[in-house]
Design an enzyme around this catalytic site. Structure first.
Site: not given
Ligand SMILES: *Cc1c(COP(=O)(O)O)cnc(C)c1O
Length: 403
Positions: A194
């Site tokens: 992210k």
């Molecule tokens: C990565 C992701 C999440 C959740 O994040 P994590 O920290 O991996 O639990 C939620 N929504 C989307 C669209 C994602 O790509």
């Protein structure tokens, strides 16, 4: 050009900045890694992260948690979703989104998307009245924002509580208002892929004191809820502190320590991502076979990945398009595949969700491709990626695609 090959890794993130590594070493020297393990009136790294993120986001309250998925589960529970309740959500998103609804015993009601990859607000309205749902977990999948003003107006009119999944929109905004600030809560992820990277981690923001008090108890605050960097006043906890379960999903000081310096670099990184994204988007837009989702001028996005469609492509040709690019070192994902691959899945493979008919979404996903843009790619790398994709799309188009 014919034999040019791309050689960089699509999953290689930028290194953790030196300042973040120094901060991590400093925390480890103290041994006080747990967020509530403070000396005297010391402010923990986790408290400071909450304070700084709340300020950056422009939200009164911020809670640091163990993952983006946990932020969503906690938000749904703290918003009052009970087992069996319907929860509206995007039919095109990543598995942790329907997973968060399943975790709290909710029933995901999947809403169609538009060719620009955002929630179809007409289908939202239809399904809200059909299902009687009171909550929307709105996923800004791959960073595409729907018309947020229309969404807010619709939610108001239909008495829907909106929780935003901002895993791909940390730093994005609509008409100058940050993504995450349109509903009851914003859920962010600090997982490696992210916009800021602590391996795993999440942030939950809101302007609702009682919601945030419940969320804080749920995250596992014991009776230490006063030791939060951007939490509600202690009195807000009086009513709820004994009736809200502890579900242990805290962030720790080591992760918070490496996130704080990254938050300071985020604005510059957004510019760097968008320069890469926009360069490729311009090249793809010039190719007649390719459709790049429209980005309204009021949308400020974060181009940490790029999506494009080849409308009308058959599954066989899509597979050979992906395979051909893979031979040139270009890792493209196809959302129309029958079987989930890696991080990519679609609603047909979420068997914990009641099967639903989503013809519009299925038609879009059958020609939808996706590529990560890590900041380890230079602008020259991106120009080469653009050329290789256009070349591959042109050769497919000459066979069968009907634009
Ligand atoms: C990565 C992701 C999440 C959740 O994040 P994590 O920290 O991996 O639990 C939620 N929504 C989307 C669209 C994602 O790509």
């Amino acid at each position: 050009m014919a034999q040019t090959r791309f050689t960089k890794s699509f999953t290689q993130q930028a290194p953790i900045p030196d300042a973040a590594m120094d901060a991590a070493m400093a925390v480890m020297r103290t041994g006080r890694l747990h967020r509530y393990n403070t000396l005297g009136d010391e402010l923990s790294e986790t408290m400071l992260l909450e304070r700084e993120y709340a300020e950056w986001q422009g939200a009164p309250y911020c809670l640091a948690v163990a993952s983006g998925g946990q932020a969503m589960q906690i938000a749904l529970r703290a918003a009052g979703v009970a087992p069996g309740d319907p929860v509206l959500t995007n039919s095109f998103t990543l598995a942790p989104v329907p997973g968060a609804i399943a975790a709290i015993g909710g029933q995901a009601v999947l809403v169609e998307i538009t060719p620009d990859l955002v929630l179809d607000l007409e289908d939202l309205e239809r399904k809200a009245s059909q299902s009687g749902a009171r909550h929307v977990l709105l996923s800004h999948m791959r960073g595409h924002l729907c018309d947020m003003e229309r969404l807010a107006e619709l939610a108001d009119r239909l008495s829907l509580t909106v929780i935003e999944d901002c895993a791909h929109t940390m730093g994005a905004s609509w008409n100058g208002r940050k993504s995450g600030n349109f509903g009851l809560a914003g859920c962010f992820s600090t997982q490696t892929y992210k916009h800021i990277n602590s391996g795993e981690g999440g942030l939950l923001t809101s302007d609702d004191a009682e919601f945030m008090a419940r969320a804080t108890m749920l995250s596992g605050s014991y009776m230490m809820y006063a030791r939060h960097g951007a939490g509600p006043a202690s009195e807000v906890y009086d009513q709820i502190r004994l009736e809200t379960p502890n579900m242990s999903a805290r962030m720790d000081n080591l992760r918070a320590a490496i996130l704080r310096p990254q938050l300071r670099e985020l604005e510059a990184n957004i510019d760097a991502w968008n320069a890469r994204h926009d360069l490729i988007a311009r090249m793809l837009t010039r190719c007649t076979a390719i459709r790049v989702p429209a980005r309204p001028s009021v949308e400020r996005y974060v181009g940490s990945s790029i999506q494009f469609r080849l409308p009308g492509i058959t599954p066989e040709t899509a597979r050979s398009f992906v395979a051909g690019l893979a031979e040139r070192g270009v890792e493209i994902k196809w959302f129309g595949a029958a079987e989930p691959v890696g991080f990519t899945s679609d609603h047909h493979s979420w068997r914990y969700v009641a099967p639903q008919k989503l013809p519009a979404t299925d038609a879009i996903l059958s020609g939808l491709f996706d590529m990560r843009l890590p900041l380890t790619f230079s602008l020259e790398d991106c120009a080469l990626l653009g050329e290789l994709i256009v070349e591959a799309a042109d050769s497919v188009a000459s066979v069968e695609v009907t634009p």
